[in-house]
Design a protein around this motif. Structure first.
Motif, PDB file in Angstrom:
ATOM      1  N   LEU A   1      71.216  36.709  17.878  1.00  0.00           N
ATOM      2  CA  LEU A   1      71.791  38.036  18.094  1.00  0.00           C
ATOM      3  C   LEU A   1      70.806  39.020  18.699  1.00  0.00           C
ATOM      4  CD1 LEU A   1      73.797  38.514  14.773  1.00  0.00           C
ATOM      5  CD2 LEU A   1      74.532  37.465  16.924  1.00  0.00           C
ATOM      6  N   ALA A   2      71.332  39.878  19.556  1.00  0.00           N
ATOM      7  CA  ALA A   2      70.510  40.937  20.137  1.00  0.00           C
ATOM      8  C   ALA A   2      70.230  42.036  19.121  1.00  0.00           C
ATOM      9  CB  ALA A   2      71.205  41.520  21.362  1.00  0.00           C
ATOM     10  N   ASP A   3      71.094  42.194  18.126  1.00  0.00           N
ATOM     11  CA  ASP A   3      70.904  43.232  17.108  1.00  0.00           C
ATOM     12  C   ASP A   3      71.198  42.662  15.725  1.00  0.00           C
ATOM     13  OD1 ASP A   3      70.641  45.523  15.614  1.00  0.00           O
ATOM     14  OD2 ASP A   3      71.837  46.777  16.957  1.00  0.00           O
ATOM     15  N   PRO A   4      70.275  41.880  15.161  1.00  0.00           N
ATOM     16  CA  PRO A   4      70.525  41.273  13.851  1.00  0.00           C
ATOM     17  C   PRO A   4      70.641  42.302  12.735  1.00  0.00           C
ATOM     18  CG  PRO A   4      68.258  40.916  14.535  1.00  0.00           C
ATOM     19  CD  PRO A   4      68.977  41.471  15.718  1.00  0.00           C
ATOM     20  N   VAL A   5      69.982  43.439  12.878  1.00  0.00           N
ATOM     21  CA  VAL A   5      70.069  44.472  11.838  1.00  0.00           C
ATOM     22  C   VAL A   5      71.486  45.030  11.771  1.00  0.00           C
ATOM     23  CG1 VAL A   5      69.226  46.738  11.124  1.00  0.00           C
ATOM     24  CG2 VAL A   5      67.627  45.026  11.999  1.00  0.00           C
TER      25      VAL A   5
ATOM     26  N   HIS B   1      67.815  37.054  26.452  1.00  0.00           N
ATOM     27  CA  HIS B   1      69.085  37.619  26.013  1.00  0.00           C
ATOM     28  C   HIS B   1      68.911  38.624  24.876  1.00  0.00           C
ATOM     29  CE1 HIS B   1      71.413  35.018  28.601  1.00  0.00           C
ATOM     30  NE2 HIS B   1      70.802  33.959  28.126  1.00  0.00           N
ATOM     31  N   GLY B   2      67.661  38.961  24.562  1.00  0.00           N
ATOM     32  CA  GLY B   2      67.403  39.952  23.532  1.00  0.00           C
ATOM     33  C   GLY B   2      67.362  39.408  22.127  1.00  0.00           C
ATOM     34  N   ALA B   3      67.452  38.088  21.967  1.00  0.00           N
ATOM     35  CA  ALA B   3      67.457  37.478  20.648  1.00  0.00           C
ATOM     36  C   ALA B   3      66.038  37.087  20.242  1.00  0.00           C
ATOM     37  CB  ALA B   3      68.375  36.263  20.626  1.00  0.00           C
ATOM     38  N   GLU B   4      65.871  36.682  18.982  1.00  0.00           N
ATOM     39  CA  GLU B   4      64.559  36.346  18.441  1.00  0.00           C
ATOM     40  C   GLU B   4      64.581  34.954  17.812  1.00  0.00           C
ATOM     41  OE1 GLU B   4      61.253  35.595  17.777  1.00  0.00           O
ATOM     42  OE2 GLU B   4      61.326  37.662  18.541  1.00  0.00           O
ATOM     43  N   PRO B   5      63.983  33.944  18.492  1.00  0.00           N
ATOM     44  CA  PRO B   5      64.005  32.584  17.954  1.00  0.00           C
ATOM     45  C   PRO B   5      63.188  32.418  16.679  1.00  0.00           C
ATOM     46  CG  PRO B   5      62.597  32.698  19.889  1.00  0.00           C
ATOM     47  CD  PRO B   5      63.306  34.006  19.804  1.00  0.00           C
ATOM     48  N   ASP B   6      62.173  33.256  16.470  1.00  0.00           N
ATOM     49  CA  ASP B   6      61.384  33.189  15.237  1.00  0.00           C
ATOM     50  C   ASP B   6      61.966  34.166  14.227  1.00  0.00           C
ATOM     51  OD1 ASP B   6      59.808  31.348  16.524  1.00  0.00           O
ATOM     52  OD2 ASP B   6      58.266  32.808  17.078  1.00  0.00           O
ATOM     53  N   ALA B   7      63.206  33.892  13.845  1.00  0.00           N
ATOM     54  CA  ALA B   7      63.954  34.829  13.007  1.00  0.00           C
ATOM     55  C   ALA B   7      63.523  34.786  11.550  1.00  0.00           C
ATOM     56  CB  ALA B   7      65.447  34.519  13.105  1.00  0.00           C
ATOM     57  N   ALA B   8      63.241  33.596  11.035  1.00  0.00           N
ATOM     58  CA  ALA B   8      63.016  33.453   9.598  1.00  0.00           C
ATOM     59  C   ALA B   8      61.944  34.406   9.089  1.00  0.00           C
ATOM     60  CB  ALA B   8      62.641  32.012   9.276  1.00  0.00           C
ATOM     61  N   ARG B   9      60.849  34.515   9.815  1.00  0.00           N
ATOM     62  CA  ARG B   9      59.741  35.348   9.351  1.00  0.00           C
ATOM     63  C   ARG B   9      60.071  36.839   9.412  1.00  0.00           C
ATOM     64  NH1 ARG B   9      55.381  33.303  13.503  1.00  0.00           N
ATOM     65  NH2 ARG B   9      56.573  31.397  13.108  1.00  0.00           N
ATOM     66  N   ARG B  10      61.167  37.185  10.053  1.00  0.00           N
ATOM     67  CA  ARG B  10      61.559  38.591  10.180  1.00  0.00           C
ATOM     68  C   ARG B  10      62.663  39.001   9.215  1.00  0.00           C
ATOM     69  NH1 ARG B  10      59.518  36.860  14.992  1.00  0.00           N
ATOM     70  NH2 ARG B  10      58.425  38.423  16.268  1.00  0.00           N
ATOM     71  N   HIS B  11      63.115  38.088   8.376  1.00  0.00           N
ATOM     72  CA  HIS B  11      64.235  38.383   7.493  1.00  0.00           C
ATOM     73  C   HIS B  11      63.991  39.604   6.611  1.00  0.00           C
ATOM     74  CE1 HIS B  11      66.580  34.294   7.480  1.00  0.00           C
ATOM     75  NE2 HIS B  11      66.805  35.010   8.553  1.00  0.00           N
ATOM     76  N   ARG B  12      62.830  39.701   5.996  1.00  0.00           N
ATOM     77  CA  ARG B  12      62.591  40.835   5.102  1.00  0.00           C
ATOM     78  C   ARG B  12      62.634  42.150   5.874  1.00  0.00           C
ATOM     79  NH1 ARG B  12      60.946  41.397   0.075  1.00  0.00           N
ATOM     80  NH2 ARG B  12      60.283  39.225  -0.113  1.00  0.00           N
TER      81      ARG B  12
END
Length: 271
Positions: free
Chosen positions: A122-126, A175-186
């Protein structure tokens, strides 16, 4: 999720046969174990990005007789999910078109809102987490699991897989997404206003000849298909790069010492 995340992102994999086959191997046990202890019979559950529905239908068994709805933005995925429900004899779980950016449900509609491998596309996971929170009742559970591509590890060293990881990450970020998502969850949870997020990790491991061969064949087919190669060419990938990816997966999968670990982050928070 589907081929495109309306307003939110872009689905890099597409929903070809190889992708759906890979997703169909996902179960609640191997993909949502962190959530299972918090489920109870009678809960109403929403599964966002349900894909072919295998996780959704497993979760439905746990919360039965509670209502379960799976949403995806690709009709091909929903068709696969409905076929799987019919195969299992599940006549109550519903599968509908849905966009995580604007879920077609009232506030406080669900006891559990779950998304597996969605935020990293997603481009805007928040914003997606805020929308998940909106439809989750107070005290209910918001549950998210995502891969972290830089954290993946394999053996033996295979240059083609390094090319794959680089190209996949570049396509995602284009595309504005972040493949290293797990470390950004918090961080994403904090920005979305989720209180006291619980952060855990787990892995998928491929370490025997049969599973390595299956994983490699699926990956080679997926990343050799036009859905990915067209996107990779748009960001400057050469034909040599694309061939290296396919051959890299096939040579890795044929190696008797093949080993691959995919790291996932898990986010669990109450609405």
């Amino acid at each position: 999720m589907g081929d495109h995340f309306d307003h939110q992102g872009h689905y890099t994999h597409g929903h070809g046969e190889a992708t759906l086959a890979s997703h169909a191997a996902r179960t609640a046990a191997n993909s949502a174990a962190y959530l299972l202890p918090h489920l109870q019979p009678g809960m109403r559950l929403l599964d966002i990005g349900c894909g072919p529905g295998t996780i959704t239908l497993d979760l439905a068994q746990v919360v039965a007789p509670g209502e379960v709805v799976g949403v995806d933005s690709a009709e091909t995925a929903l068709t696969a999910a409905r076929d799987e429900a019919a195969r299992r004899g599940d006549t109550t779980t519903r599968f509908d078109l849905g966009d995580v950016a604007s879920l077609p449900f009232e506030e406080d509609s669900f006891d559990v809102v779950h998304a597996h491998q969605v935020l990293h596309h997603l481009a805007d996971p928040v914003a997606a987490l805020r929308e998940m929170r909106r439809v989750c009742r107070p005290g209910g559970w918001i549950a998210v699991r995502d891969a972290d591509y830089s954290g993946m590890a394999w053996y033996p060293p295979t240059p083609g897989l390094e090319v794959w990881r680089r190209l996949f990450s570049e396509v995602q970020r284009a595309h504005g997404a972040e493949p290293d998502a797990a470390r950004r969850h918090r961080r994403w949870a904090r920005e979305a206003g989720l209180a006291e997020p619980r952060i855990t990790t787990s892995t998928w491991t491929y370490a025997d000849p049969e599973s390595c061969s299956w994983w490699a064949d699926g990956q080679a087919t997926r990343y050799g298909a036009a859905t990915f190669t067209d996107q990779a060419r748009e960001i400057g990938a050469s034909e040599e790069d694309l061939e290296a990816v396919v051959q890299g997966w096939r040579s890795w999968g044929a190696d008797p010492d093949a080993w691959f670990v995919m790291v996932h982050g898990e986010l669990l928070a109450q609405g």
